[in-house]
Scaffold this motif. Structure first.
Motif, mmCIF file in Angstrom:
data_model
loop_
_atom_site.group_PDB
_atom_site.id
_atom_site.type_symbol
_atom_site.label_atom_id
_atom_site.label_comp_id
_atom_site.label_asym_id
_atom_site.label_seq_id
_atom_site.Cartn_x
_atom_site.Cartn_y
_atom_site.Cartn_z
ATOM 1 N N CYS A 251 38.587 39.574 29.830
ATOM 2 C CA CYS A 251 38.756 39.529 31.274
ATOM 3 C C CYS A 251 39.274 38.140 31.607
ATOM 4 O O CYS A 251 38.794 37.145 31.074
ATOM 5 C CB CYS A 251 37.448 39.813 31.994
ATOM 6 S SG CYS A 251 37.773 40.335 33.689
ATOM 7 N N CYS A 253 39.193 36.760 34.544
ATOM 8 C CA CYS A 253 38.635 36.218 35.782
ATOM 9 C C CYS A 253 38.193 34.778 35.525
ATOM 10 O O CYS A 253 37.790 34.427 34.429
ATOM 11 C CB CYS A 253 37.444 37.064 36.236
ATOM 12 S SG CYS A 253 36.147 37.302 35.011
ATOM 13 N N CYS A 284 33.658 40.067 39.855
ATOM 14 C CA CYS A 284 34.911 40.489 39.225
ATOM 15 C C CYS A 284 34.865 42.014 39.098
ATOM 16 O O CYS A 284 33.918 42.566 38.541
ATOM 17 C CB CYS A 284 35.063 39.853 37.849
ATOM 18 S SG CYS A 284 36.483 40.501 36.947
ATOM 19 N N PHE A 286 36.551 43.926 37.266
ATOM 20 C CA PHE A 286 36.711 44.403 35.891
ATOM 21 C C PHE A 286 35.415 44.274 35.093
ATOM 22 O O PHE A 286 34.957 45.230 34.497
ATOM 23 C CB PHE A 286 37.814 43.621 35.185
ATOM 24 C CG PHE A 286 39.190 43.971 35.664
ATOM 25 C CD1 PHE A 286 39.828 45.104 35.183
ATOM 26 C CD2 PHE A 286 39.849 43.187 36.592
ATOM 27 C CE1 PHE A 286 41.094 45.441 35.611
ATOM 28 C CE2 PHE A 286 41.124 43.512 37.024
ATOM 29 C CZ PHE A 286 41.743 44.642 36.540
ATOM 30 N N CYS A 287 34.852 43.059 35.059
ATOM 31 C CA CYS A 287 33.730 42.824 34.145
ATOM 32 C C CYS A 287 32.402 42.714 34.870
ATOM 33 O O CYS A 287 31.371 42.567 34.230
ATOM 34 C CB CYS A 287 33.985 41.572 33.316
ATOM 35 S SG CYS A 287 33.976 40.059 34.281
HETATM 36 ZN ZN LIG Z 1 36.147 39.564 34.935
#
Ligand SMILES: [Zn+2]
Length: 300
Positions: A251, A253, A284, A286-287
């Protein structure tokens, strides 16, 4: 039981048939990505297929710093947004969906129930030249795999076969597998394949064999990926297997990036986003990592 090739992409070519392929098996990377959000099973299965597809296509990029992004834009479906990307062996992805509507529907929703009148955008970002290619296909078939096949045939005139599948193990962990085959009679380079014939007999043979690949085999870690390739194409004169690529959850981020984004909001809006301790907590997507940013720093 010995486990082979979890979180691995393997490339191969069949020179006499002008075909290339990728075969992917995802294990712990998939579980790590899925664990960031408490997804229902239908969404887990969808994201697992999308991540496998991203790994299959992404691992064909010659430009090691290049990025492949899959994004489903939807209208009227349970899913609001699905995004996956691949860069240098790193995968990430997430799904935003309507949990209430999903719960009301069947356990195995159709692609239409998930996406409504949706589209799949496939974007290639080249690191070396900064160029971007994007193609968009409707998500009106039976599966993500079918949409991806249509993208390559329509946008790039490359006959393509995609097989995707996921298995859930007794301990709750997942293994996803995928096979990607393409007919490249003009070679791997060059995007002007204007005269490719879709009914090429060499390709039809390869595609017919590829279509017999079982999802259970792709997701069976006791069988090395290279063995699956040999089994499938054992009557070919020559199959060239390339070094495998290790896949990981990546990720991109960062606290700095999030602070920069927040700094673009006016001070009063920042204050409204902050909690009692004066922190704006940004997740975040995504994660699911949480980034607490003090208002004062965000306002700099
Ligand atoms: Zn992330």
């Amino acid at each position: 039981m010995e486990q082979h090739d979890l979180d691995t992409a393997l490339g191969f070519t069949i020179p006499a048939r002008d075909a290339r392929g990728r075969i992917v098996r995802l294990g712990p990377v998939l579980d790590t990505i899925l664990a960031a959000h408490a997804y229902p099973r239908a969404i887990e299965a969808l994201l697992a297929e999308a991540l496998t597809l991203a790994a299959l296509i992404g691992s064909t990029l010659k430009d090691v710093g290049g990025q492949l992004t899959l994004q489903a834009q939807t209208q009227g479906g349970v899913v609001r947004l699905l995004v996956c990307d691949y860069k240098g062996g790193e995968l990430r992805g997430y799904v935003d969906y309507d949990a209430d509507r999903l719960a009301e529907g069947p356990d195995a929703p159709t692609l239409f129930a998930l996406f409504g009148t949706g589209h799949l955008a496939i974007t290639f970002d080249q690191a070396t030249t900064g160029e971007r290619y994007q193609g968009i296909v409707p998500l009106d078939g039976a599966s993500l795999a079918e949409a991806a096949e249509r993208y390559f045939v329509q946008s790039e005139q490359i006959p393509t076969l995609v097989r995707l599948g996921i298995a859930r193990r007794a301990d709750g962990s997942h293994i996803a597998g995928g096979l990607f085959l393409q007919h490249l009679p003009e070679g791997e380079d060059g995007r002007e394949r204007l005269h490719t014939q879709l009914d090429h007999p060499e390709w039809e043979h390869v595609a017919a064999l590829g279509a017999t690949m079982g999802i259970d085999e792709l997701a069976a870690p006791e069988i090395p990926l290279e063995v699956l390739v040999w089994r499938l194409f054992n009557e070919e004169d020559e199959v060239r297997v390339q070094p495998s690529t290790a896949l990981s959850r990546g990720c991109r981020c960062s606290p700095d990036y999030i602070a920069q984004v927040l700094a673009k909001f006016p001070a009063d809006e920042q204050a409204a986003m902050a909690d009692e301790s004066g922190m704006i907590v940004v997740d975040c997507a995504f994660c699911a990592r949480k980034f607490p940013v003090p208002v004062a720093i965000a306002a700099d």
